[in-house]
Design a protein around this motif. Structure first.
Motif, mmCIF file in Angstrom:
data_model
loop_
_atom_site.group_PDB
_atom_site.id
_atom_site.type_symbol
_atom_site.label_atom_id
_atom_site.label_comp_id
_atom_site.label_asym_id
_atom_site.label_seq_id
_atom_site.Cartn_x
_atom_site.Cartn_y
_atom_site.Cartn_z
ATOM 1 N N ILE A 14 7.783 -7.772 13.696
ATOM 2 C CA ILE A 14 7.686 -8.952 12.837
ATOM 3 C C ILE A 14 8.458 -10.075 13.511
ATOM 4 N N ARG A 15 7.838 -11.194 13.574
ATOM 5 C CA ARG A 15 8.550 -12.359 14.130
ATOM 6 C C ARG A 15 9.262 -13.078 12.996
ATOM 7 N N TYR A 16 10.553 -13.059 13.068
ATOM 8 C CA TYR A 16 11.347 -13.759 12.039
ATOM 9 C C TYR A 16 11.602 -15.189 12.497
ATOM 10 N N TYR A 17 11.639 -16.044 11.537
ATOM 11 C CA TYR A 17 11.904 -17.444 11.861
ATOM 12 C C TYR A 17 13.418 -17.638 11.925
ATOM 13 N N PRO A 18 13.929 -18.077 13.059
ATOM 14 C CA PRO A 18 15.390 -18.171 13.187
ATOM 15 C C PRO A 18 15.959 -19.390 12.458
ATOM 16 N N LEU A 19 16.091 -19.258 11.184
ATOM 17 C CA LEU A 19 16.599 -20.368 10.376
ATOM 18 C C LEU A 19 18.116 -20.291 10.255
ATOM 19 N N ASP A 20 18.727 -21.442 10.093
ATOM 20 C CA ASP A 20 20.148 -21.409 9.771
ATOM 21 C C ASP A 20 20.308 -20.994 8.312
ATOM 22 N N LYS A 21 21.484 -20.553 7.977
ATOM 23 C CA LYS A 21 21.670 -19.928 6.653
ATOM 24 C C LYS A 21 21.421 -20.912 5.514
ATOM 25 N N ASN A 22 21.695 -22.163 5.790
ATOM 26 C CA ASN A 22 21.491 -23.168 4.743
ATOM 27 C C ASN A 22 20.016 -23.259 4.357
ATOM 28 N N MET A 23 19.211 -23.353 5.373
ATOM 29 C CA MET A 23 17.766 -23.471 5.142
ATOM 30 C C MET A 23 17.205 -22.167 4.590
ATOM 31 N N PHE A 24 17.719 -21.075 5.120
ATOM 32 C CA PHE A 24 17.268 -19.775 4.620
ATOM 33 C C PHE A 24 17.556 -19.643 3.122
ATOM 34 N N LEU A 25 18.749 -20.065 2.735
ATOM 35 C CA LEU A 25 19.113 -19.965 1.319
ATOM 36 C C LEU A 25 18.247 -20.888 0.463
ATOM 37 N N LYS A 26 17.893 -22.016 1.026
ATOM 38 C CA LYS A 26 17.017 -22.920 0.274
ATOM 39 C C LYS A 26 15.664 -22.249 0.010
ATOM 40 N N VAL A 27 15.150 -21.631 1.049
ATOM 41 C CA VAL A 27 13.857 -20.946 0.887
ATOM 42 C C VAL A 27 14.006 -19.807 -0.116
ATOM 43 N N TYR A 28 15.068 -19.045 0.064
ATOM 44 C CA TYR A 28 15.277 -17.901 -0.832
ATOM 45 C C TYR A 28 15.409 -18.359 -2.277
ATOM 46 N N CYS A 29 16.152 -19.418 -2.468
ATOM 47 C CA CYS A 29 16.352 -19.897 -3.832
ATOM 48 C C CYS A 29 15.074 -20.490 -4.410
ATOM 49 N N PHE A 30 14.279 -21.080 -3.553
ATOM 50 C CA PHE A 30 12.963 -21.559 -4.019
ATOM 51 C C PHE A 30 12.121 -20.379 -4.505
ATOM 52 N N VAL A 31 12.121 -19.339 -3.712
ATOM 53 C CA VAL A 31 11.355 -18.143 -4.087
ATOM 54 C C VAL A 31 11.892 -17.582 -5.406
ATOM 55 N N ASN A 32 13.207 -17.531 -5.506
ATOM 56 C CA ASN A 32 13.815 -17.032 -6.744
ATOM 57 C C ASN A 32 13.423 -17.861 -7.943
ATOM 58 N N MET A 33 13.415 -19.146 -7.714
ATOM 59 C CA MET A 33 13.092 -20.052 -8.819
ATOM 60 C C MET A 33 11.665 -19.805 -9.317
ATOM 61 N N ILE A 34 10.753 -19.632 -8.377
ATOM 62 C CA ILE A 34 9.364 -19.383 -8.774
ATOM 63 C C ILE A 34 9.270 -18.025 -9.468
ATOM 64 N N GLU A 35 9.953 -17.042 -8.901
ATOM 65 C CA GLU A 35 9.891 -15.700 -9.494
ATOM 66 C C GLU A 35 10.482 -15.694 -10.900
ATOM 67 N N SER A 36 11.574 -16.431 -11.062
ATOM 68 C CA SER A 36 12.204 -16.423 -12.385
ATOM 69 C C SER A 36 11.424 -17.263 -13.395
ATOM 70 N N SER A 37 10.652 -18.224 -12.880
ATOM 71 C CA SER A 37 9.860 -19.050 -13.796
ATOM 72 C C SER A 37 8.665 -18.276 -14.341
ATOM 73 N N PHE A 38 8.181 -17.339 -13.562
ATOM 74 C CA PHE A 38 7.011 -16.569 -13.987
ATOM 75 C C PHE A 38 7.370 -15.088 -13.906
ATOM 76 N N SER A 39 7.594 -14.549 -15.048
ATOM 77 C CA SER A 39 8.128 -13.183 -15.080
ATOM 78 C C SER A 39 7.153 -12.163 -14.515
ATOM 79 N N LYS A 40 5.893 -12.520 -14.459
ATOM 80 C CA LYS A 40 4.905 -11.557 -13.971
ATOM 81 C C LYS A 40 4.947 -11.397 -12.454
ATOM 82 N N ILE A 41 5.584 -12.330 -11.797
ATOM 83 C CA ILE A 41 5.712 -12.215 -10.333
ATOM 84 C C ILE A 41 6.773 -11.164 -10.018
#
Lengths: 554, 771
Positions: free
Chosen positions: A179-206
């Protein structure tokens, strides 16, 4: 006149071992090409069964194995108890025609067992991602349903397998299903992760999600095995291209981004030349979607999409608001559960959401809400990722000075700059030798043993495989290389059994250094005639200092 | 907001019996009650300390004293006598000192000006040695010369006539009303060696009223004019006041007539004051102003209602929120009774008060609803006249807020409402009325004196005098209260992000805010709200860190080690943070209380986890949001939070997620994390690799050696360290440990090789190593 033929696909079959069958043909689940007479099919399956039975006298189970004959290469894989997948590849040949006599000599070094085995394994895990398992289909549906689904899936999968592996890169990449991982800095990685979390928490079915940028993975909430299968699907199998012409792992951006819609919609390559018309005639099962339908839907949706496309690829059908296309996949750590796969694309971002099946998925309001939620946030993320990509391109220029491959079994992380090694591509002797070294380092079974144990028990045959590989590799080196004197090989086995380091010189021109430290493997190529083994050691140190200083490689 | 909630309550009531004293007033400069009885001044401070000051015999009867004020150091007191044009200054009686040497008795008679006699109006102590005399025609600034025992004039200003004045002791600002129309206001600020004139401004009073006043005054003779002035002085001093909101000074003017019911705020600065207008409810009268925790508190004594207004972070003091006051809280606090200025007694409030309050509340609900509707209607009408964006704000506030949009819209509102204060956010306006707050003495026999003169308190009395910022003095019944915001009640009202922001701007709100955060998380509210809250907290946290860094760098320049620590914000420890909390001023409307990582960890994350209020998966999401927020403000994430997150990943069986975090180095490399990960190798062998990677990056070989040895990673020790390093790192104990672990490995080749190497390395030192 000499006629050289590359290795070619002969047949692929899946069969099951069942006692007391009334009809022998019932054991066949799939046989490609299906035009081959049933007798011939049964003959090959019988031979495979006999080989398996014979080999079991030496081993209680039958793990990864291959059978080398003069003309053919047989590769076996038992993904589930009593189910067998077999590749039958005809070896490359050189035919010398003198007058009326033809003298055909087969060359088996062009085909690599490990690569083919990986292809089988990859095919099975892709299949199980969409249809759980062979046994599941038989138990819950019927043998006929299993045959249909296997047929549908592998007719698209087989054309993507590279049987030739003429280039170093292809061979290595087919071996390391990374798997090719995107070498993001932790700040950007956390932004992406938190975006994903936000979507997941907004829709419980995800329940799960995967976030990719181009063909690079940024985040996955799935386990590694499921992530790898879905990643491979997204990167390569959405729109399979002939393997000979293209890279084995095709960057998803080539399909998803920047291409204006051609007047004629692309047709995904498949073994049976499925057309849209054929697909529309396929029987519809609400629980089991048709794989060709998924491939065609995705291919055509992407082809129609413009560069600023930001919408669902699966889920609501873009051309028709009333219909929904909801492919389902099976993922899970302990127990595989069915989830609806929703793919959202925005620029280079591929955001996959695995949603619990629910009636809401049949309503547009659900998608509208979700789209609105995603759109408000994803634009910033896309822009930031675009900026980081630009920075990354500048910073990675140094990497091009080195030719290396890095693979980490822990997270399947793969990174390589081997595309620069063009001049070595067709030296099959070199490939053969290199493969043997890689094989001795990298045993793919060890990696997946934990993940596959629910289906079958594998015995760690590392020692046997090593022995086998060493045995296989002796001859080609001796036979094909011009002079054994020109080859210097230093093999150092440290006290730690996990660590092996090999430094090899071929033809006084190419140095190959392969180092394994725990789960990590680094392969480095140095093209310089004037270097000795001491200089090479320094070069390796330089590479380590430049790129691997943050990891422990001792 | 429900009726049972209280936003503002009366605190610290101090009670005295006015009839027992000759002179009673509240000194704004000292912020103490001054009780004069015979030759003793009793100073009762807010923290219930009573200071007795004996005054010498000055030959003035207490009944003739018009004004008496102590200097800030309480060594002197000044007096104005009725029908006496002189100012008197005396030193207090000090038994330890020789009266003859240090005591002063100064009589100062202001000079005539154009044949006019200067009639003393008042005086104010600017400092312990500086006093300001205010007369009918002048403002005189004097210095107390203790050696010469006289006063020396520093500066003086003459005016046509001074009708009334307002003095704000905190900033030493005096506002003078210098014309009969009561519209021209002159202002001065007294600083050290400097008097700053505040630009003149006019109160916006309707022409009708002005005319009538002029007419009335012009028809009077000199004496009657003076009388009228005194009368009007009371009116104007009641209607104007100087307040401070978020570090900005305002002169407020309550304008009530048939058509106008407004509070005008004139911003006092170097520039001509900017006027803002706050529309008051159309019902009720008898308005007065206080400030509670930077909130404007407007009392309406007729309908017994108080409303809180917050000027928020918007520029030019645009109003952003309004809360109404709940009835005064029954006195659960202890009441301090000043009995004859000597005894101090305490009474506990009676629970019956609450029941009475409830009954009263029910009776007054109709009026409340009227006010509530009125305020809402006014706002709705105003908003209708504005653009649609404001309506969006209402909708957003009533529903869930999407904070980004809201901020944008609020900014738009600011631009549109620069000159007029608008109630933009539709909070539920509770119009709570409190007639009486009764409290009975449970121990009546014990406190007979109290029962004799009072057992109930009337609130919203016309006799109430409101002092800034938050004092109410009742000279008739002998009470002093101060208002305080009931943060717990405010917290209960927090329904959206703006309200949370409002809460954070309050001083001492930390614990309450943490409870609110915990509650929001416990309710599994939208993660974007939590995200927004963390960003808000950490923005201020980051500012505080950088401010503290600057302060510390300048203040501690001599201490090299500390400088080094402070130059790198990553090295913040708890002591630094405590220092930060002290340095941050709550008066900036854009800054909030500093809530640091330790607060969040112990008060929120730990409690949520220990009490199992939320499941682990959600807590991971929340903690990650917090880490993201910290990282975005370049604040190093504390180790305890990292440890907690790792534990949660393990507990919830989400190691594959943890590995992605480690891969992207979300956790800062540390030996603790490395040690923890290596210790987790039994759970997943990958942890060990990640842990060793961290050790490699830390590049501390001694620590690395110790960790390798403690986990029995013998091969790593042999591979990673040179022979010289091994000689240094191995002492006898470590060698024994190594030996025992080596023997347990049952690897003959390994044992043989290592023992051979070691026997050569340590042959002189440790003979017992031979295996």
């Amino acid at each position: 006149m000499n006629i050289f033929q590359i290795p070619r696909f002969d047949s692929f079959f899946i069969f099951r071992r069942v006692i007391n069958l009334k009809n022998e043909a019932d054991k066949i689940i799939l046989y490609l090409p299906n035009k081959i007479p049933i007798d011939k099919q049964l003959l090959n399956i019988g031979f495979a069964q006999a080989t398996i039975a014979f080999s079991r006298t030496f081993s209680s189970s039958f793990p990864q194995a291959s059978l080398h004959t003069e003309k053919y290469r047989w590769v076996f894989f038992e993904p589930e108890p009593n189910y067998w997948m077999v590749f039958l590849i005809k070896n490359a040949s050189n035919t010398q025609a003198k007058e009326s006599k033809k003298n055909e000599k087969f060359k088996y070094e062009f085909t690599n067992d490990n690569c083919l085995f990986q292809a089988l394994r990859k095919g099975y895990y892709m299949f199980s991602l969409f249809y759980h398992s062979f046994n599941h289909l038989i138990t819950n549906y019927s043998l006929e349903e299993l045959r249909n689904k296997v047929n549908q899936f592998f007719s698209f999968f087989i054309p993507t397998v590279d049987f030739i592996q003429t280039s170093l890169k292809k061979r290595l990449l087919s071996l390391f299903q990374g798997i090719r991982y995107y070498p993001l800095d932790k700040n950007m990685f956390l932004k992406v992760y938190c975006f994903v979390n936000m979507i997941e928490s907004s829709f419980s079915k995800i329940k799960h999600s995967i976030f990719l940028y181009g063909s690079n993975l940024i985040w996955s909430s799935l386990n590694l095995s499921d992530t790898n299968s879905l990643y491979n699907f997204l990167c390569g199998y959405i729109n399979p291209k002939p393997a000979v012409e293209n890279e084995y792992l095709v960057g998803i951006e080539e399909f998803f981004i920047g291409k204006t819609a051609s007047p004629q919609l692309p047709q995904p390559k498949n073994y049976f030349n499925w057309s849209l018309e054929d697909i529309s005639k396929l029987p519809q099962n609400p629980d089991l979607f048709n794989y060709p339908e998924l491939v065609f839907h995705i291919t055509q949706t992407i082809a129609k999409a413009r560069s600023n496309f930001s919408d669902f690829i699966t889920g609501p059908k873009l051309d028709s608001k009333k219909n929904f296309f909801l492919p389902k996949i099976f993922v899970g750590n302990e127990e595989k559960k069915q989830h609806v796969l929703l793919i959202y694309k925005a620029n280079k971002v591929i955001f996959c959401l695995l949603v619990e099946p629910d009636e809401k998925l049949q309503t547009m309001s659900f998608y509208n809400q979700m789209k609105k939620r995603i759109e408000t946030e994803i634009e910033t993320i896309v822009n930031n990722l675009f900026k980081s990509e630009h920075i990354l391109q500048i910073s990675s220029q140094n990497e091009l000075l080195y030719k290396f491959l890095y693979f980490n079994e822990m997270n399947l992380a793969l990174k390589e700059t081997l595309s620069m090694c063009k001049e070595f591509e067709l030296r099959h002797q070199f490939l053969m030798y290199l493969s043997s070294i890689v094989d001795s380092f990298y045993n793919s079974e060890r990696l997946f043993i934990n993940q596959e144990k629910r289906y079958f028990q594998l015995k760690n045959i590392e020692q046997q495989t090593k022995a086998q590989n060493q045995e296989n590799n002796k001859d080609p080196i001796e036979n094909n290389l011009d002079s054994q004197k020109q080859t210097q090989t230093e093999k150092y086995v440290n006290l730690d059994q996990n660590l092996i380091e090999v430094t090899t010189n071929i033809n006084n021109s190419l140095w190959i250094v392969m180092k394994r430290a725990g789960s990590r493997l680094i392969l480095m190529l140095v093209e310089n005639q004037n270097l000795n083994i001491s200089n090479i050691s320094k070069e390796v140190d330089k590479l380590n200092a430049e790129f691997f200083r943050t990891i422990y490689l001792n | 907001m429900e009726n049972s909630e209280f936003l503002v309550e009366l605190m610290n009531p101090i009670h005295f019996i006015p009839s027992e004293y000759d002179f009673v007033f509240f000194d704004e400069t000292l912020q103490e009650i001054i009780l004069l009885s015979k030759n003793i001044i009793y100073c009762v401070s807010l923290d219930h300390k009573i200071t007795e000051i004996k005054i010498p015999k000055i030959g003035i009867e207490n009944q003739n004293i018009s004004q008496i004020k102590l200097s800030p150091n309480k060594k002197f007191f000044a007096i104005i006598q009725k029908n006496d044009p002189r100012f008197y200054i005396f030193s207090v009686k000090n038994e330890n000192e020789n009266e003859n040497e240090n005591s002063i008795q100064i009589k100062y008679l202001p000079k005539k000006y154009k044949d006019k006699h200067f009639v003393p109006i008042s005086f104010e102590w600017l400092d312990s040695n500086e006093i300001l005399f205010i007369t009918t025609f002048s403002l005189e600034h004097h210095h107390l010369d203790l050696k010469k025992k006289t006063v020396q004039k520093i500066g003086a200003y003459s005016f046509v006539f001074i009708h009334c004045y307002l003095y704000q002791p905190q900033h030493k600002i005096i506002l003078l009303c210098t014309d009969l129309n009561y519209i021209n206001i002159r202002g001065f600020q007294f600083r050290i060696n400097e008097i700053i004139q505040i630009p003149k401004f006019q109160l916006d009073i309707p022409v009708k009223e002005m005319y009538s006043k002029i007419k009335t005054n012009s028809n009077q003779g000199k004496e009657s004019i003076e009388y009228k002035i005194r009368s009007n002085q009371n009116n104007i001093t009641k209607s104007i006041s100087i307040i401070q909101l978020y570090n900005k000074l305002y002169c407020t003017h309550i304008m009530i007539d048939e058509s106008i019911r407004e509070l005008r705020l004139y911003r006092l600065s170097k520039h001509t004051p900017h006027r803002d207008v706050l529309r008051l409810p159309k019902i009720g009268s008898g308005f007065s102003v206080n400030v509670v925790d930077n909130l404007l508190l407007i009392h309406n004594s007729e309908i017994q209602l108080s409303i809180l207004y917050d000027f928020g972070p918007h520029k030019n003091g645009n109003l952003s929120f309004a809360f109404s006051i709940k009835p005064f809280v029954p006195f659960e606090e202890k009441i301090f009774i000043v009995e004859n200025g000597i005894n101090l007694k305490k009474i506990l409030g009676n629970n019956e008060n609450q029941n009475q309050n409830q009954n009263q509340n029910e009776n007054q609900n109709q009026i409340q609803n009227q006010i509530q509707n009125q305020i809402q209607n006014e706002n709705e009408n105003e908003n209708q006249n504005q653009n649609e964006n404001q309506n969006q704000i209402q909708n957003q506030n009533q529903n869930q807020i999407q904070y980004q949009n809201q901020n944008q819209n609020q900014n738009q509102n600011q631009n549109e409402n620069e000159n007029q204060i608008q109630i933009q956010n539709q909070f539920k306006y509770e119009n709570q009325i409190q007639n009486q707050n009764q409290f009975k003495n449970e121990n009546q026999n014990q406190f007979k004196n109290i029962i004799q003169f009072k057992n109930t308190i009337d609130l919203y009395k016309p006799e109430w005098k409101h002092y800034q910022p938050n004092f109410v003095f009742d000279p008739k019944d002998g009470f002093l209260f101060h208002f305080e915001l009931d943060l717990k009640s405010v917290a209960l009202c927090v329904e959206n992000l703006s309200q949370f922001e409002f809460l954070l701007r309050r001083s001492n709100c930390k614990n309450v805010a943490l409870d609110v955060i915990k509650e929001i998380i416990a309710q599994y509210k939208n993660i974007s709200i939590i995200n927004w809250i963390f960003d808000l907290l950490n923005k201020n946290y980051s500012l505080a860190l950088s401010k503290a860094t600057e302060t510390s760098l300048t203040g501690l320049s001599s201490q090299k080690s500390q400088i080094f620590q402070l130059q790198n914000p990553k090295n913040w420890n708890q002591q630094n943070i405590k220092r930060i909390q002290k340095t941050v001023s709550p008066n900036n409307p854009k800054s909030f209380v500093v809530i640091d990582q330790e607060d969040i960890y112990y008060e929120v994350f730990e409690k949520l986890h220990k009490n199992k209020i939320v499941d682990e998966k959600f807590l991971i999401v929340v903690i990650t949001e917090y880490i993201r927020s910290l990282t975005s403000y370049n604040i190093e994430v504390s180790l305890m939070i990292c440890n907690r997150l790792i534990d949660l990943f393990v507990i919830s069986n989400q190691l594959h997620k943890l590995f992605q975090f480690i891969q992207h180095r979300v956790f800062k490399d540390s030996f603790e994390i490395a040690n923890k990960l290596i210790g987790m190798q039994a759970i997943d062998p990958k942890c060990r690799n990640f842990g060793i990677d961290i050790l490699k990056r830390l590049d501390n070989k001694q620590e690395m050696f110790d960790i390798f040895l403690s986990y029995g990673m013998l091969n790593q020790i042999m591979k990673h360290f040179t022979q010289d390093e091994l000689v240094v790192f191995f002492d006898e104990d470590k060698l024994k440990i190594f030996k025992s672990k080596l023997l347990k490995s049952n690897n003959d080749l390994q044992i043989f090789t290592i023992s051979k190497v070691f026997s050569e390395l340590f042959k002189e030192k440790y003979d017992n190593l031979k295996i």
